[in-house]
Design an enzyme around this catalytic site. Structure first.
Site, PDB file in Angstrom:
ATOM      1  N   GLY A  39       2.963 -14.427  27.640  1.00 53.18           N
ATOM      2  CA  GLY A  39       3.263 -15.314  26.523  1.00 53.18           C
ATOM      3  C   GLY A  39       1.956 -15.745  25.906  1.00 53.18           C
ATOM      4  O   GLY A  39       0.952 -15.919  26.601  1.00 53.18           O
ATOM      5  N   ASN A  43      -1.337 -16.748  27.927  1.00 55.40           N
ATOM      6  CA  ASN A  43      -2.480 -15.837  27.804  1.00 55.40           C
ATOM      7  C   ASN A  43      -3.729 -16.543  27.309  1.00 55.40           C
ATOM      8  O   ASN A  43      -4.822 -16.370  27.855  1.00 55.40           O
ATOM      9  CB  ASN A  43      -2.129 -14.689  26.852  1.00 55.40           C
ATOM     10  CG  ASN A  43      -1.163 -13.698  27.456  1.00 55.40           C
ATOM     11  OD1 ASN A  43      -0.916 -13.689  28.658  1.00 55.40           O
ATOM     12  ND2 ASN A  43      -0.597 -12.851  26.610  1.00 55.40           N
ATOM     13  N   ALA A 242      -2.915  -8.092  25.575  1.00 56.12           N
ATOM     14  CA  ALA A 242      -3.474  -9.449  25.583  1.00 56.12           C
ATOM     15  C   ALA A 242      -4.818  -9.558  24.885  1.00 56.12           C
ATOM     16  O   ALA A 242      -5.440 -10.628  24.922  1.00 56.12           O
ATOM     17  CB  ALA A 242      -3.612  -9.931  27.024  1.00 56.12           C
ATOM     18  N   ALA A 243      -5.263  -8.499  24.227  1.00 58.32           N
ATOM     19  CA  ALA A 243      -6.626  -8.493  23.675  1.00 58.32           C
ATOM     20  C   ALA A 243      -6.859  -9.628  22.683  1.00 58.32           C
ATOM     21  O   ALA A 243      -7.888 -10.312  22.731  1.00 58.32           O
ATOM     22  CB  ALA A 243      -6.910  -7.148  23.024  1.00 58.32           C
ATOM     23  N   GLY A 244      -5.909  -9.821  21.762  1.00 53.67           N
ATOM     24  CA  GLY A 244      -6.092 -10.872  20.768  1.00 53.67           C
ATOM     25  C   GLY A 244      -6.140 -12.260  21.382  1.00 53.67           C
ATOM     26  O   GLY A 244      -6.927 -13.114  20.956  1.00 53.67           O
ATOM     27  N   ASP A 245      -5.319 -12.506  22.397  1.00 53.29           N
ATOM     28  CA  ASP A 245      -5.314 -13.811  23.046  1.00 53.29           C
ATOM     29  C   ASP A 245      -6.586 -14.044  23.857  1.00 53.29           C
ATOM     30  O   ASP A 245      -7.102 -15.169  23.900  1.00 53.29           O
ATOM     31  CB  ASP A 245      -4.083 -13.943  23.946  1.00 53.29           C
ATOM     32  CG  ASP A 245      -2.795 -13.961  23.145  1.00 53.29           C
ATOM     33  OD1 ASP A 245      -2.795 -14.488  22.021  1.00 53.29           O
ATOM     34  OD2 ASP A 245      -1.779 -13.434  23.652  1.00 53.29           O
ATOM     35  N   CYS A 275     -10.886  -6.779  28.630  1.00 50.65           N
ATOM     36  CA  CYS A 275      -9.450  -6.922  28.854  1.00 50.65           C
ATOM     37  C   CYS A 275      -8.695  -5.621  28.614  1.00 50.65           C
ATOM     38  O   CYS A 275      -7.835  -5.236  29.414  1.00 50.65           O
ATOM     39  CB  CYS A 275      -8.918  -8.030  27.946  1.00 50.65           C
ATOM     40  SG  CYS A 275      -7.132  -8.087  27.751  1.00 50.65           S
ATOM     41  N   ARG A 278      -8.020  -2.719  31.237  1.00 49.21           N
ATOM     42  CA  ARG A 278      -7.236  -2.994  32.436  1.00 49.21           C
ATOM     43  C   ARG A 278      -5.780  -3.180  32.059  1.00 49.21           C
ATOM     44  O   ARG A 278      -5.469  -3.642  30.964  1.00 49.21           O
ATOM     45  CB  ARG A 278      -7.737  -4.272  33.119  1.00 49.21           C
ATOM     46  CG  ARG A 278      -9.229  -4.291  33.378  1.00 49.21           C
ATOM     47  CD  ARG A 278      -9.703  -5.693  33.681  1.00 49.21           C
ATOM     48  NE  ARG A 278     -11.135  -5.734  33.912  1.00 49.21           N
ATOM     49  CZ  ARG A 278     -11.841  -6.850  34.040  1.00 49.21           C
ATOM     50  NH1 ARG A 278     -11.241  -8.024  33.954  1.00 49.21           N
ATOM     51  NH2 ARG A 278     -13.143  -6.798  34.256  1.00 49.21           N
ATOM     52  N   SER A 284      -5.421  -8.868  33.478  1.00 48.19           N
ATOM     53  CA  SER A 284      -6.520  -8.116  32.862  1.00 48.19           C
ATOM     54  C   SER A 284      -7.649  -8.998  32.355  1.00 48.19           C
ATOM     55  O   SER A 284      -8.690  -8.494  31.936  1.00 48.19           O
ATOM     56  CB  SER A 284      -5.980  -7.291  31.686  1.00 48.19           C
ATOM     57  OG  SER A 284      -5.616  -8.136  30.598  1.00 48.19           O
TER      58      SER A 284
END
Length: 295
Positions: A39, A43, A242-245, A275, A278, A284
């Site tokens: 979420g 994150n 999750a890269a942006g978070d 991030c 992974r 990650s």
């Protein structure tokens, strides 16, 4: 250390890895399935805490086993969950397909997140004591507006990730100090696809914008100064979910510590690059020493 409050969602991620996402009416055989706490609220909170920020999350989990695991995950990463509510019923879930290029397609079922329609007692006090409030759009917009208003009243920096992309209520952008959309979200808000033009358009509504561009890095724009492109290191992406978070959480930490914007952007970019190499969302996310070494 810095004081970061995240007002945002908590979802249990149900993640399938497959060669590609299925088309409409199609079944694709996957090779792996995992449950991953996530979420955007979780994150960003975990990312900020692991990056060295003193972080708290305001939101809600359900009364189910997923809610217990989400709370445990946050606590293990050092996130303050004192004001994380437990709503009767199921926790939110995010149903994700990750393809062989590391790109993801996601369906979110809000669950307990839908119960967060406004700030609860104690929430504004916590926000008022912070340096930065991180907001996204996976909670009801009434709660997001409440949080932005509280931050504005107390002079707290407000960073908004406008995801998922949707029409924004009047006043939300006016209460935002830094807007961090991806290219698709920026285009939806500005009505134009070119990131530079979109950034210029958005600066009519917010003082600073960072448009994230995936493997191309990001573009920073502020009123009264030329746009600043920030490249990303070349890496092999495994999962970009999750890269942006991670980028936003790390950026909030760097800015709270007083790093100049250009340096903060490069540091946050290094965190996001770690991030994506992974699998998973919260698993990650890199810790402070890794980010320092990579940047």
């Amino acid at each position: 250390m810095t004081g970061i409050v995240v007002l945002g969602s908590a979802h249990m991620g149900l993640v399938a890895h497959a060669p590609r996402a299925p088309g409409r009416g199609e079944t694709v055989t996957g090779r792996e399935f995992r449950t991953v706490p996530g979420g955007r609220g979780v994150n960003q909170a975990v990312a900020a805490a692991r990056a060295g920020g003193e972080t708290a999350l305001i939101g809600a989990v359900g009364s189910d086993d997923f809610g217990t695991l989400l709370r445990r995950t946050l606590t293990a990463s050092g996130v303050d969950t004192d004001l994380l509510r437990t709503a009767e019923g199921p926790s939110g879930t995010a149903h994700t397909v990750v393809d062989d290029d590391g790109e993801s397609a996601i369906v979110v079922v809000p669950g307990a997140n839908a119960a967060v329609t406004s700030l609860a007692p104690g929430d504004e006090t916590l926000i008022a004591a912070a340096d930065t409030l991180l907001l996204q759009l996976e909670l009801p917009l009434s709660a997001v507006l409440d949080g932005a208003g509280a931050a504005r009243r107390h002079g707290v920096r407000t960073v908004l990730t406008p995801a998922p992309a949707q029409p924004l209520p009047p006043g939300l952008l006016a209460a935002t100090d830094l807007l961090v959309p991806n290219a698709r979200e920026a285009a939806a808000l500005a009505g134009v696809a070119d990131p530079r033009t979109a950034a210029e358009t958005l600066l009519c509504q917010v003082p600073e914008v960072v448009i994230t561009l995936g493997s191309a890095g990001s573009l920073y724009a502020a009123r009264g100064r030329p746009p600043l492109p920030v490249p990303a290191p070349r890496v092999t992406a495994v999962d970009t979910t999750a890269a942006g978070d991670v980028f936003t959480g790390a950026l909030a930490v760097a800015l709270g510590e007083g790093q100049p914007m250009e340096r903060a952007l490069h540091w946050a970019t290094a965190a996001a690059a770690l991030c994506v190499q992974r699998p998973g969302s919260s698993p990650s996310m890199p810790y402070r020493p890794e980010i320092d070494s990579a940047s």
